[in-house]
Design a protein around this motif. Structure first.
Motif, PDB file in Angstrom:
ATOM      1  N   ALA A   1     -16.430   8.486 -47.525  1.00  0.00           N
ATOM      2  CA  ALA A   1     -16.500   9.079 -46.188  1.00  0.00           C
ATOM      3  C   ALA A   1     -15.480  10.199 -46.035  1.00  0.00           C
ATOM      4  O   ALA A   1     -15.779  11.258 -45.458  1.00  0.00           O
TER       5      ALA A   1
ATOM      6  N   LEU B   1     -16.614  13.372 -47.886  1.00  0.00           N
ATOM      7  CA  LEU B   1     -17.688  14.053 -47.169  1.00  0.00           C
ATOM      8  C   LEU B   1     -17.167  14.750 -45.916  1.00  0.00           C
ATOM      9  O   LEU B   1     -17.558  15.878 -45.607  1.00  0.00           O
TER      10      LEU B   1
ATOM     11  N   ALA C   1     -23.888  15.085 -46.690  1.00  0.00           N
ATOM     12  CA  ALA C   1     -23.700  13.771 -46.074  1.00  0.00           C
ATOM     13  C   ALA C   1     -25.046  13.080 -45.853  1.00  0.00           C
ATOM     14  O   ALA C   1     -25.193  11.873 -46.112  1.00  0.00           O
TER      15      ALA C   1
ATOM     16  N   TYR D   1     -26.437  11.889 -49.127  1.00  0.00           N
ATOM     17  CA  TYR D   1     -25.711  10.728 -49.618  1.00  0.00           C
ATOM     18  C   TYR D   1     -26.159   9.468 -48.879  1.00  0.00           C
ATOM     19  O   TYR D   1     -26.344   8.413 -49.492  1.00  0.00           O
TER      20      TYR D   1
END
Length: 309
Positions: free
Chosen positions: A20, A23, A32, A35
């Motif tokens: 996280a 990103l 993001a 992913y």
């Protein structure tokens, strides 16, 4: 403090704090989203196969994939595979799940059924989902593909004839290999295809085949020659060489001649005639077949005729 998240009753996906942070620091929304889509598939789907689900074209999904590789969140780049020789097949429950979860795929299925005038079978749906989910072709591109195949089949076999989904699937893989995966690219391809088709009758006449339309394999050869940049006059030259060598016209032999010219960069009649006919080297006077050898043969012939007289 109460949770601000709405927890759906579904299998959770795990996004680590480290992933996280990477990103968020990168600030790339597409990376993001890609992913998250990969997490939802447990990493079992190649990134490009999610293009249909995300409604992205190839350029957008490849850019997001490159960011994830740069961040170390997906495996290092490997050479992109060609589309599989055997397209993926989907189980009935997978098809039902996709129809339930994807409004776009439902609409695409309904439009294809209307266009083809029939209800799609499980095998048909599997082929259609492969174009959408595996190849990642957007719905609008797939519909243009279906319309193109339907028109081509009607032109070839008469009104009312429709292509099978397997035929549409094969053409879809050819589009993917050519990079025809956006609406703009598809429209350009179809315009170019239409122009090539208009030139086909002239090629048939150049090959002494009259005014009949070409059959499937013949059309493939003709469209390939047009794509290489040849004119009917160049095809007529290849026809003459084919008949001189084979004593009849053979598509494969003629194609070999044109392929050789194409690889040599010879596409016009002028370039072909200057590049394909090299000046013969000066004859060696003493070599077999040279002038001296010819004179010796003539003397021997005269002597033999004298003995017979």
């Amino acid at each position: 403090m109460p949770s601000v998240l709405v927890h759906a009753p579904d299998d959770p996906v795990t996004l680590t704090a480290q992933a996280a942070k990477r990103l968020l620091d990168r600030g790339d929304g597409d990376a993001a989203l890609l992913y998250l889509a990969l997490l939802r598939r447990r990493g079992d789907a190649p990134p490009r196969s999610l293009a249909g689900e995300l409604r992205w074209d190839r350029g957008r999904i490849e850019a997001a994939e490159a960011v994830l590789r740069d961040l170390g969140l997906i495996a290092p780049q490997s050479p992109p595979p060609e589309p599989a020789d055997e397209p993926p097949s989907y189980r009935q429950e997978e098809l039902a799940g996709k129809l339930e979860e994807s409004a776009d795929f439902r609409r695409l299925t309904a439009e294809v059924e209307r266009k083809l005038g029939k209800r799609l079978t499980t095998a048909d749906l599997s082929a259609l989902l492969g174009l959408y989910d595996y190849l990642g072709l957007p719905c609008d591109v797939i519909y243009l593909l279906v319309c193109h195949c339907a028109q081509r089949t009607a032109d070839r076999f008469g009104p009312g004839r429709r292509p099978t989904l397997r035929q549409i699937e094969r053409e879809g893989y050819a589009w993917a290999r050519r990079g025809v995966d956006t609406q703009a690219a598809a429209e350009k391809y179809l315009r170019d295809y239409s122009r090539r088709r208009e030139a086909v009758p002239a090629f048939m006449r150049a090959l002494r085949l009259g005014d009949r339309p070409p059959v499937g394999e013949e059309e493939k050869y003709l469209l390939q020659w047009l794509e290489w940049g040849f004119s009917p006059e160049a095809a007529a030259l290849a026809y003459e060489k084919t008949v001189l060598k084979c004593h009849e016209f053979k598509w494969s032999y003629c194609n070999g001649i044109l392929r050789r010219w194409h690889e040599a960069g010879l596409h016009t009649v002028e370039a072909i005639e200057s590049g394909d006919h090299k000046p013969a080297p000066a004859a060696d006077q003493s070599a077999p077949g040279g002038p001296k050898a010819g004179n010796a043969w003539m003397r021997k012939y005269i002597q033999q005729r004298g003995k017979e007289g």
